[in-house]
Design a protein around this motif. Structure first.
Motif, short mmCIF file in Angstrom:
data_model
loop_
_atom_site.label_atom_id
_atom_site.label_comp_id
_atom_site.label_asym_id
_atom_site.label_seq_id
_atom_site.Cartn_x
_atom_site.Cartn_y
_atom_site.Cartn_z
N TRP A 126 0.83 -1.20 0.00
CA TRP A 126 0.00 0.00 0.00
C TRP A 126 0.87 1.25 0.00
O TRP A 126 0.54 2.26 -0.64
N GLY A 127 1.99 1.19 0.71
CA GLY A 127 2.91 2.33 0.70
C GLY A 127 3.47 2.58 -0.68
O GLY A 127 3.60 3.74 -1.11
N CYS A 128 3.81 1.52 -1.42
CA CYS A 128 4.30 1.67 -2.79
C CYS A 128 3.26 2.39 -3.65
O CYS A 128 3.59 3.30 -4.42
N ALA A 129 2.01 1.98 -3.54
CA ALA A 129 0.94 2.60 -4.33
C ALA A 129 0.78 4.07 -3.98
O ALA A 129 0.65 4.94 -4.87
N GLY A 130 0.80 4.39 -2.70
CA GLY A 130 0.63 5.78 -2.28
C GLY A 130 1.75 6.68 -2.75
O GLY A 130 1.52 7.84 -3.15
N VAL A 131 2.97 6.17 -2.73
CA VAL A 131 4.12 6.98 -3.18
C VAL A 131 3.98 7.34 -4.65
O VAL A 131 4.27 8.48 -5.06
#
Length: 439
Positions: free
Chosen positions: A392-397
């Motif tokens: 999810w962090g990858c997507a948000g970045v």
């Protein structure tokens, strides 16, 4: 003596000979053909390398280390590779790099097939492959851009990318299936053979049309000149900074988390290979779209199309069923390819030919500089936060950095040449480049 009259173009029953488009010259055709061959092997080898590490007893952290080992020398040598490619005949640089890649992948295959592959050996051979790519990438991009000209450049780049992405589509699907059927070693061996064939084709490229380059003041002088060209264009460095971050997190998701999710939730290598193939199919569709569509504001439209690149990481985080993952990968591939063609067209129309490889090197350098760190930290991040939150962090970045680059005025305003309201927004940047830069 009598004979048959030569049939004219209107002779009934006979078709006129089919000719290539004016922009598809000999060099362009050789470049496209060799890229297709190399792409077929490379796409399968990405799947094979990850599963070779896992088959040797490695875990997600080890997969990340091997991926990082390839990218570190790529980052270290990219700028030198760009300067070399603007000094020497670009096709010779490409052939030498292909030879190095052929040897490194061949040795990698032998180690895996022997069953004695160790982590440090796989990392070393991956590093040799990355070194070859550091010299190949800038030379290849400069060579491709010098092989087309005029208003049809965008269409030429779209067709080139459609062909290469089609190879990626076939290579990823075939690679995943072959890894499951015969093991990763044979897939790596096929990649080595593909590099040999591609290098042989590139040997026949003709550089006679490229004007001789005036002697420069040395390697450092060439690097500074490339930096002035790069740093004086806000649209250029702004997007490179964007992708330095976005590529890093996408690489972590694809190279490390993707195979792990596939192993634990999707059924193994074959479904993950199909997911990568779906992304490749999307890029083919996006390139096909760009053979017809010529957006006026190249970079604005292209950047909007980067947002869906966040979707695959989110889909893996859930994780969604394989059919949904395939659809998400297809969409992301389609939209990011719109950006890719727009980006190449912008570089072609804005950057002088004799500086293309150096600017491409700065582009590549920024775009991959954080990938080794991201892939190396992917395993520890999974241990600290869990695989789902990390994805999810990858997507948000991806979403955040893409939104930020839209704040750069030139990204919103740069206009395709030949459109009704043509604008050369980089004119002021050219003036700034005379006082900016390193040293």
């Amino acid at each position: 003596m009598t004979g048959l009259a030569a049939p004219g173009p209107g002779t009934p029953g006979l078709r006129p000979p089919r000719r290539r488009p004016a922009w598809a010259g000999r060099n362009y055709s050789l470049l496209t053909g060799s890229a297709v061959v190399a792409g077929l092997g490379a796409s399968g080898s990405l799947v094979a390398a990850a599963f070779a590490v896992l088959a040797a007893g490695g875990d997600g952290g080890d997969v990340g280390l091997v991926a990082a080992a390839r990218t570190v020398p790529l980052v270290v040598f990219l700028l030198i590779g760009g300067a070399v490619a603007d000094r020497l005949p670009r096709h010779r640089v490409m052939v030498a790099a292909n030879a190095l890649n052929c040897v490194s992948q061949g040795l990698f295959a032998l180690l895996v097939l022997s069953g004695e592959a160790r982590l440090w050996q796989m990392m070393l051979l991956s590093a040799l492959g990355g070194t070859g790519q550091a010299f190949f990438g800038p030379a290849a991009e400069g060579m491709l851009m010098s092989s087309v000209e005029g208003e049809q450049a965008g269409r030429a780049f779209a067709v080139f990318r459609m062909a290469t992405q089609g190879a990626a589509l076939g290579g990823a699907a075939l690679g995943g299936a072959l890894v499951a059927a015969v093991g990763p070693g044979w897939v790596l061996a096929a990649d080595a053979a593909a590099f040999a064939v591609a290098g042989a084709l590139r040997w026949f490229l003709d550089v006679a049309h490229i004007p001789p380059r005036a002697p420069g003041g040395g390697l450092l002088s060439d690097l500074r000149e490339g930096w002035h060209e790069f740093s004086g264009r806000p649209w250029l460095w702004g997007i490179v900074v964007q992708f330095s971050v976005a590529n890093a997190v996408v690489a972590a998701a694809d190279a490390v988390y993707g195979p792990l999710v596939a192993r634990d939730s999707l059924g193994g290598a074959a479904p993950w290979g199909l997911a990568l193939a779906a992304f490749g199919a999307g890029t083919v569709g996006g390139a096909l779209l760009m053979t017809r569509w010529r957006p006026r504001r190249l970079l604005f439209v292209g950047t909007l199309c980067v947002f869906p690149l966040a979707l695959p990481s989110a889909a893996l985080a859930v994780p969604v069923p394989t059919v949904v993952l395939y659809a998400v990968m297809f969409l992301a591939g389609t939209t990011v390819e719109v950006f890719g063609v727009s980006w190449m067209t912008a570089l072609h129309q804005e950057i002088p030919e004799d500086r293309l490889s150096r600017v491409s090197a700065y582009d590549w350098f920024g775009s991959v500089s954080l990938v080794p760190l991201a892939t190396a930290l992917a395993g520890p991040a999974e241990g600290a936060f869990g695989r789902g939150p990390a994805l999810w962090g990858c997507a948000g970045v991806v979403v955040v950095v893409t939104a930020l680059v839209l704040l750069v005025p030139d990204v919103r305003r740069l206009t395709r040449h030949g459109s009704h309201t043509m604008a050369r927004v980089h004119a002021s940047a050219d003036a700034e480049s005379t006082v900016g830069g390193l040293g």
